[in-house]
Design a protein around this motif. Structure first.
Motif, PDB file in Angstrom:
ATOM      1  N   ASP A  37      -5.923   8.761   8.237  1.00  0.00           N
ATOM      2  CA  ASP A  37      -7.079   7.983   7.783  1.00  0.00           C
ATOM      3  C   ASP A  37      -7.142   6.631   8.483  1.00  0.00           C
ATOM      4  N   TRP A  38      -6.044   6.250   9.120  1.00  0.00           N
ATOM      5  CA  TRP A  38      -5.959   4.948   9.805  1.00  0.00           C
ATOM      6  C   TRP A  38      -4.882   5.041  10.876  1.00  0.00           C
ATOM      7  N   VAL A  39      -5.193   4.529  12.045  1.00  0.00           N
ATOM      8  CA  VAL A  39      -4.172   4.391  13.087  1.00  0.00           C
ATOM      9  C   VAL A  39      -4.218   2.970  13.622  1.00  0.00           C
ATOM     10  N   PHE A  62       0.785  -1.236   0.000  1.00  0.00           N
ATOM     11  CA  PHE A  62       0.000   0.000   0.000  1.00  0.00           C
ATOM     12  C   PHE A  62       0.816   1.284   0.000  1.00  0.00           C
ATOM     13  N   GLN A  63       2.094   1.236   0.297  1.00  0.00           N
ATOM     14  CA  GLN A  63       2.896   2.459   0.390  1.00  0.00           C
ATOM     15  C   GLN A  63       3.031   3.129  -0.971  1.00  0.00           C
ATOM     16  N   ARG A  64       2.901   4.412  -0.979  1.00  0.00           N
ATOM     17  CA  ARG A  64       3.109   5.286  -2.132  1.00  0.00           C
ATOM     18  C   ARG A  64       2.120   5.049  -3.263  1.00  0.00           C
ATOM     19  N   GLY A  65       2.560   5.403  -4.477  1.00  0.00           N
ATOM     20  CA  GLY A  65       1.657   5.360  -5.629  1.00  0.00           C
ATOM     21  C   GLY A  65       1.185   3.964  -5.989  1.00  0.00           C
ATOM     22  N   ARG A  66       2.114   3.057  -6.175  1.00  0.00           N
ATOM     23  CA  ARG A  66       1.775   1.655  -6.442  1.00  0.00           C
ATOM     24  C   ARG A  66       2.659   0.820  -5.547  1.00  0.00           C
ATOM     25  N   GLY A  67       2.048  -0.036  -4.769  1.00  0.00           N
ATOM     26  CA  GLY A  67       2.808  -0.920  -3.903  1.00  0.00           C
ATOM     27  C   GLY A  67       3.339  -2.115  -4.671  1.00  0.00           C
ATOM     28  N   SER A  68       4.188  -2.901  -4.015  1.00  0.00           N
ATOM     29  CA  SER A  68       4.685  -4.118  -4.655  1.00  0.00           C
ATOM     30  C   SER A  68       3.630  -5.201  -4.491  1.00  0.00           C
ATOM     31  N   GLY A  69       2.943  -5.499  -5.564  1.00  0.00           N
ATOM     32  CA  GLY A  69       1.905  -6.521  -5.522  1.00  0.00           C
ATOM     33  C   GLY A  69       0.596  -6.045  -4.923  1.00  0.00           C
ATOM     34  N   GLY A  70       0.410  -4.746  -4.796  1.00  0.00           N
ATOM     35  CA  GLY A  70      -0.829  -4.234  -4.217  1.00  0.00           C
ATOM     36  C   GLY A  70      -1.240  -2.921  -4.847  1.00  0.00           C
ATOM     37  N   ARG A 117      -4.233   8.295   3.388  1.00  0.00           N
ATOM     38  CA  ARG A 117      -4.488   8.056   1.970  1.00  0.00           C
ATOM     39  C   ARG A 117      -3.833   9.191   1.184  1.00  0.00           C
ATOM     40  N   ARG A 118      -3.176   8.843   0.108  1.00  0.00           N
ATOM     41  CA  ARG A 118      -2.490   9.866  -0.694  1.00  0.00           C
ATOM     42  C   ARG A 118      -3.472  10.869  -1.286  1.00  0.00           C
ATOM     43  N   GLU A 119      -4.718  10.480  -1.457  1.00  0.00           N
ATOM     44  CA  GLU A 119      -5.699  11.429  -1.998  1.00  0.00           C
ATOM     45  C   GLU A 119      -6.080  12.506  -0.974  1.00  0.00           C
ATOM     46  N   THR A 120      -5.883  12.242   0.321  1.00  0.00           N
ATOM     47  CA  THR A 120      -6.172  13.249   1.344  1.00  0.00           C
ATOM     48  C   THR A 120      -4.915  13.910   1.889  1.00  0.00           C
ATOM     49  N   GLY A 124      -1.311   0.247  -3.648  1.00  0.00           N
ATOM     50  CA  GLY A 124      -0.661   1.509  -3.302  1.00  0.00           C
ATOM     51  C   GLY A 124      -1.656   2.499  -2.730  1.00  0.00           C
ATOM     52  N   GLY A 125      -1.285   3.783  -2.804  1.00  0.00           N
ATOM     53  CA  GLY A 125      -2.217   4.836  -2.420  1.00  0.00           C
ATOM     54  C   GLY A 125      -2.126   5.338  -0.992  1.00  0.00           C
ATOM     55  N   TRP A 126      -1.108   4.934  -0.239  1.00  0.00           N
ATOM     56  CA  TRP A 126      -1.005   5.326   1.169  1.00  0.00           C
ATOM     57  C   TRP A 126       0.395   5.810   1.514  1.00  0.00           C
ATOM     58  N   TRP A 127       0.464   6.606   2.580  1.00  0.00           N
ATOM     59  CA  TRP A 127       1.697   6.883   3.308  1.00  0.00           C
ATOM     60  C   TRP A 127       1.542   6.140   4.625  1.00  0.00           C
ATOM     61  N   ILE A 128       2.446   5.238   4.930  1.00  0.00           N
ATOM     62  CA  ILE A 128       2.353   4.452   6.165  1.00  0.00           C
ATOM     63  C   ILE A 128       3.665   4.606   6.921  1.00  0.00           C
ATOM     64  N   LEU A 129       3.569   5.113   8.158  1.00  0.00           N
ATOM     65  CA  LEU A 129       4.743   5.428   8.964  1.00  0.00           C
ATOM     66  C   LEU A 129       4.595   4.874  10.383  1.00  0.00           C
TER      67      LEU A 129
END
Length: 193
Positions: free
Chosen positions: A110-112, A56-64, A92-95, A66-71
Motif C-alpha cells: 500500500d506504500w513504498v 503505525f506498526q501492527r494493531g496499535r502503535g506506540s502513541g499512534g 495496511r493490515r486490512e489488506t 497502528g494498522g500497518w506492517w512496515i518492513l
C-alpha cells in the motif's frame, strides 16, 4: 554491425542468484543490481523507519493509530512478474492480514519508500515510478539525501500526483501517515525535537 538481441531475464533467472548474493531487482526483463548504500542512504532509511514504524506498526502503535506492517529490504513480487526490493515498504493490515514472510512477498504494498541512490536515480524516479503506477501502489515516497527532501506521491489514474514536497527544517503530515507530524530533518540525521 548490429548488436545481438538480448534475451529478457525471467523470474527463474532472478531466483537462480543465490539468496546470500541476491541484492538485485527484476524490472522489465532486466536484472538490476542494487547500488551499495552510502552512509546518507542508510541514515535516511533508518530515519523513515524511526518516524513511521513505531506509531503505525501492527494493531496499535506506540502513541499512534497502528494498522500497518512496515518492513525494510523485502523482495516484492508484483503481478507484472517484476521483483523489487524496496528500502521501506508497508501494507495496511486490512489488506494484508499477515506480515510478509520468506522470499518474496506477493501482496501488492500500500506504500513504498525509496531512498534515492545517486547511481540509480533514474531507476527510482522513472522506471519504478511507472512500474508502481501500473500495478496500482497507492503511495510512493521518494527520500532524497542529495537535497534533503521528501516527496510524497499519490496514485491517480493518469499518473502519480505529488501531494507533498518538503525539505529539512519542515514539519509535515505526509500521506498515508498524516495522523502524525513528521520532522523532515529526522530523515537526514537531525535529532527529534
Amino acid at each position: 554491425m548490429t548488436e545481438p538481441v538480448r534475451r529478457k531475464a525471467t523470474i527463474e533467472d532472478f531466483y537462480a542468484i543465490p539468496e546470500s548474493r541476491r541484492f538485485h531487482e527484476l524490472i522489465a526483463g532486466e536484472i538490476i543490481e542494487k547500488a551499495n548504500p552510502s552512509g546518507e542512504h542508510g541514515d535516511a532509511q533508518a530515519g523513515v523507519i524511526g518516524a513511521v514504524r513505531p506509531p503505525f506498526q501492527r494493531g496499535r502503535g506506540s502513541g499512534g493509530p497502528g494498522g500497518w506492517w512496515i518492513l525494510t529490504e523485502v523482495e516484492v513480487l508484483l503481478e507484472t512478474g517484476d521483483v523489487v526490493r524496496r528500502d521501506v515498504v508497508g501494507w495496511r493490515r486490512e489488506t494484508c492480514l499477515e506480515r510478509a514472510r520468506g522470499f518474496a512477498a506477493k501482496t501488492r504494498p500500500d506504500w513504498v519508500c525509496e531512498v534515492i541512490s545517486p547511481q540509480r536515480a533514474n531507476d527510482d524516479t522513472v522506471k519504478k515510478l511507472r512500474l508502481y503506477h501500473r500495478v496500482g501502489i497507492p503511495y510512493y515516497w521518494l527520500v532524497d539525501s542529495r537535497d534533503e527532501t521528501l516527496s510524497v506521491l499519490r496514485w491517480n489514474e493518469s499518473g502519480y500526483i505529488t501531494v507533498l514536497r518538503a525539505e529539512r527544517g519542515e514539519i509535515v503530515r505526509a500521506e498515508p501517515f498524516e495522523a502524525i507530524e513528521l520532522q523532515v530533518g529526522t530523515l537526514f540525521g537531525d535529532d527529534p525535537r
